[in-house]
Write an enzyme that holds these catalytic residues in place. Structure first.
Site, short mmCIF file in Angstrom:
data_model
loop_
_atom_site.label_atom_id
_atom_site.label_comp_id
_atom_site.label_asym_id
_atom_site.label_seq_id
_atom_site.Cartn_x
_atom_site.Cartn_y
_atom_site.Cartn_z
N HIS A 1 27.36 -61.50 6.06
CA HIS A 1 28.04 -60.40 5.37
C HIS A 1 27.21 -59.13 5.37
O HIS A 1 27.73 -58.04 5.15
CB HIS A 1 28.37 -60.83 3.94
CG HIS A 1 29.37 -59.94 3.27
ND1 HIS A 1 30.57 -59.59 3.85
CD2 HIS A 1 29.35 -59.30 2.06
CE1 HIS A 1 31.26 -58.81 3.04
NE2 HIS A 1 30.53 -58.60 1.95
N SER B 1 32.79 -54.21 2.64
CA SER B 1 33.32 -55.31 1.85
C SER B 1 34.49 -54.81 0.98
O SER B 1 35.47 -54.33 1.52
CB SER B 1 32.20 -55.95 1.02
OG SER B 1 32.60 -57.17 0.47
#
Length: 680
Positions: free
Chosen positions: A648, A533
């Site tokens: 994610h 991320s």
């Protein structure tokens, strides 16, 4: 880069894009899955992930302990419950409340558990969230905890980001996609409504509307008996918000006069304010990072005579807040190690005491029932000691051992050290090193450096069977860097790498890499880096700025195209962190580190493994796709793997998680051990 030649890869589900993904996945799996150690490693990691000896962490509701659990027999997982007395036993008897595998089969959906919100204090109901493939968007369904079934005509919402929160048994606050104009530019709800049972959602009563360029809007009810309040929050940006208290009868909103960049919430009759900036109020000056308290009603009446609950120092910051019936428990970071402070409010004053908790590394506190109980769960963990769960009580240092995770790898040969690197501006950057005690200082050790450096997130010691088995048990060195941009030393540590200062986070990370080589713990050809991320942006910047420092890079669910990040999925919500690339002055500094724009065919880079998820609806998979495609076009050696599920997190179940980590650690071990040791 005047034109983006790989814009087509942003079309997530297009036939052309998925064809490209399939071809890259096949290449990556053909190489890494064929490596000699891959199959046994994957099998071992799957065993660890499926182990029935893991700690079943629980939340307490109406005297029952609720837990969500995955193992080899429950791929998608079961939501289950037991009594506290039963939970104390080594092998509790569980009652299944909801079987996700069965639900997915019955409804022909890829359901993944996304949590449950209990109705308090009345009880008996909850709001269950389910996502398709672990995306941030989810459906919401009302669930009856006695019949253990969904309520067909209950509070049910279609798939969207946002959700609902209880007001009482027959009403909820709803923040969801109500149609055109109801979402912010970040894709989150900007409209909050109050929805009564038995009425159509379309007739829900408006409560609040945020601005289109805000981050989001939300509302909730504080159900503490005697201190009931409705709150509405306008989340302006990631670090700025407005808080309102709502009159339940008239709907009138009264603004709570806190600084925009401060967090504020109530605990019983007290208003707590946590500062990100210095604040002069009521004739006193309070430093950033402080936690202040004042009577909530007194504050609404104009009082500003705050009392400090926590004041940071050069080495301490506030890491977490837990609440029991009569106490507040502060988890403090002191040189990136935790300790606990207990606070009680009596006769207008705050009493405090240090809790004699084990000081092995990271401590986690969670109250069982902040209305009815002074008991709390205490989790203790570090890099080499399996996590342990205790039952503790405010006011006492005695605790009951409830559960202990088994050792998933042999940590007896290992030790943990904490060092400091000196960054470009002279700041000292701490980092942890986990290694065998007999590790030779010859610069030849395969070493994995992990970092994040953003969003005020602190990286603290943790126990991981996956990291231990896949890396430490094989003789690898693991390094955790506490660079700026994180929250290890409070808001100042974060703000030192915010927006136009972003390069400082990268410089800190590079300084740690250089320090590892200077100590001869490793050398560039044996040093790998990994981040996900925002950490994917970190390692992408490190790769493009100082490729000579590294032997391998793992870049997970990353941000990489910083020219378009704010136009992709939730990207607009992060402009408070990175800046606005449409502003020429801000693009001038963003463009200098944007990995997608800084990669060059004229440089030599270490080998890279990019991983992401098709179903990631937070960080667009186009970042990783486009970077991999561009680097391949420039003749750089890269591998790419995209999970078709997972959101994610990158994986939706233990099967996928085992595959992802086996590929990752096989790649790292292969790259960092194939090179010869440095010559004398």
């Amino acid at each position: 880069m005047t034109q983006d030649p790989y814009l087509w890869l942003e079309d997530v589900a297009s036939e052309r894009a998925l064809g490209w993904v399939g071809a890259r996945n096949a290449d990556t799996e053909a190489e890494l899955a064929a490596a000699p150690g891959y199959a046994p490693l994957r099998a071992r990691l799957k065993t660890i992930l499926d182990s029935k000896d893991r700690i079943p962490y629980v939340s307490l509701y109406e005297g029952r302990c609720y837990n969500f659990w995955r193992d080899a027999d429950h791929e998608r997982g079961i939501w289950r419950r037991t009594t506290m007395d039963e939970y104390r036993k080594p092998a509790p008897q569980w009652e299944t409340v909801l079987d996700l595998d069965r639900l997915a089969r019955d409804e022909n959906e890829n359901w993944v558990w996304a949590g449950a919100s209990f109705l308090k204090p009345q009880g008996g109901r909850c709001l269950v969230s389910l996502s398709r493939g672990v995306g941030d968007a989810h459906v919401l369904r009302e669930f009856d905890l006695e019949s253990m079934s969904f309520i067909a005509d209950g509070f049910n919402l279609p798939e969207a980001k946002g959700g609902a929160s209880w007001i009482d048994r027959d009403a909820v606050f709803v923040a969801t996609d109500f149609g055109p104009g109801s979402l912010t530019s970040s894709g989150y709800p900007r409209v909050v409504k109050a929805w009564k049972r038995g009425t159509p959602l379309a007739e829900a009563r408006p409560v609040y509307e945020a601005q289109e360029d805000d981050l989001s809007a939300s509302a909730w009810f504080d159900y503490t008996p005697g201190h009931e309040h409705q709150f509405v929050q306008r989340q302006i940006g990631f670090y700025s918000s407005e808080l309102f208290v709502r009159d339940a009868d008239s709907g009138v909103l009264t603004k709570v006069g806190k600084p925009e960049d401060a967090d504020a919430f109530t605990v019983r009759d007290q208003l707590l304010v946590q500062l990100r900036s210095d604040w002069e109020v009521g004739g006193a000056a309070w430093p950033q990072g402080a936690l202040l308290a004042i009577g909530f009603q007194d504050f609404l009446n104009g009082a500003r005579d705050f009392q400090p609950l926590f004041t940071p120092t050069a080495t301490t910051s506030l890491d977490g807040i837990g609440v029991t019936r009569g106490a507040i428990l502060l988890t403090v970071l002191d040189k990136v190690k935790n300790r606990i402070v207990e606070l009680r409010h009596a006769d207008g004053a705050w009493q405090r005491r240090e809790v004699a908790a084990p000081g092995m590394g990271a401590l986690g506190v969670s109250g069982l029932d902040e209305i009815a109980s002074d008991e709390y769960f205490l989790t203790v963990t570090d890099f080499l000691t399996p996590s342990t769960l205790y039952l503790a009580r405010a006011g006492s240092d005695e605790r009951e051992l409830l559960k202990a995770m088994p050792a998933f790898f042999d940590a007896s040969p290992c030790t943990v050290a904490q060092f400091e690197a000196v960054s470009t501006d002279g700041a000292r950057i701490p980092y942890f090193v986990v290694m065998r005690e007999d590790t030779p200082m010859d610069g030849a050790n395969p070493t994995l450096l992990y970092g994040y450096g953003g969003f005020e997130v602190s990286l603290t010691p943790f126990y991981s069977g996956v990291t231990g088995e896949a890396w430490l048990a094989r003789g690898g060195v693991y390094v955790l860097a506490n660079i700026r941009g994180g929250g290890e030393f409070g808001p100042r540590w974060h703000q030192a790498a915010l927006q136009h200062r972003r390069q400082q986070a990268f410089d800190d990370f590079l300084a740690v890499a250089e320090d590892l080589a200077a100590r001869k713990l490793t050398s560039p050809e044996h040093l790998g880096i990994m981040g996900g991320s925002n950490g994917g942006l970190l390692v992408g910047a490190a790769l493009t700025q100082r490729p000579e420092l590294f032997g391998a890079v793992v870049c997970q669910v990353p941000l990489l195209d910083m020219r378009r990040y704010h136009q992709l999925l939730a990207g607009a919500s992060w402009m408070g962190e990175y800046g606005d690339p449409d502003d020429p002055e801000q693009w001038a500094y963003i463009g200098k580190y944007s990995p997608y724009h800084q990669v060059s065919r004229h440089k030599r880079y270490p080998r890279v493994l990019f991983t992401t998820s098709t179903r990631d609806d937070r960080v667009h998979p186009g970042h990783a796709r486009k970077m991999a495609a561009l680097m391949q076009e420039q003749a750089h050696d890269v591998l790419y793997w995209e999970n078709t599920e997972g959101g994610h997190a990158g994986a939706a179940n233990n099967e996928q998680t085992a595959t992802m980590w086996a590929l990752t650690y096989t790649f790292l071990w292969q790259e960092l051990t194939r090179k010869s040791s440095p010559k004398a």
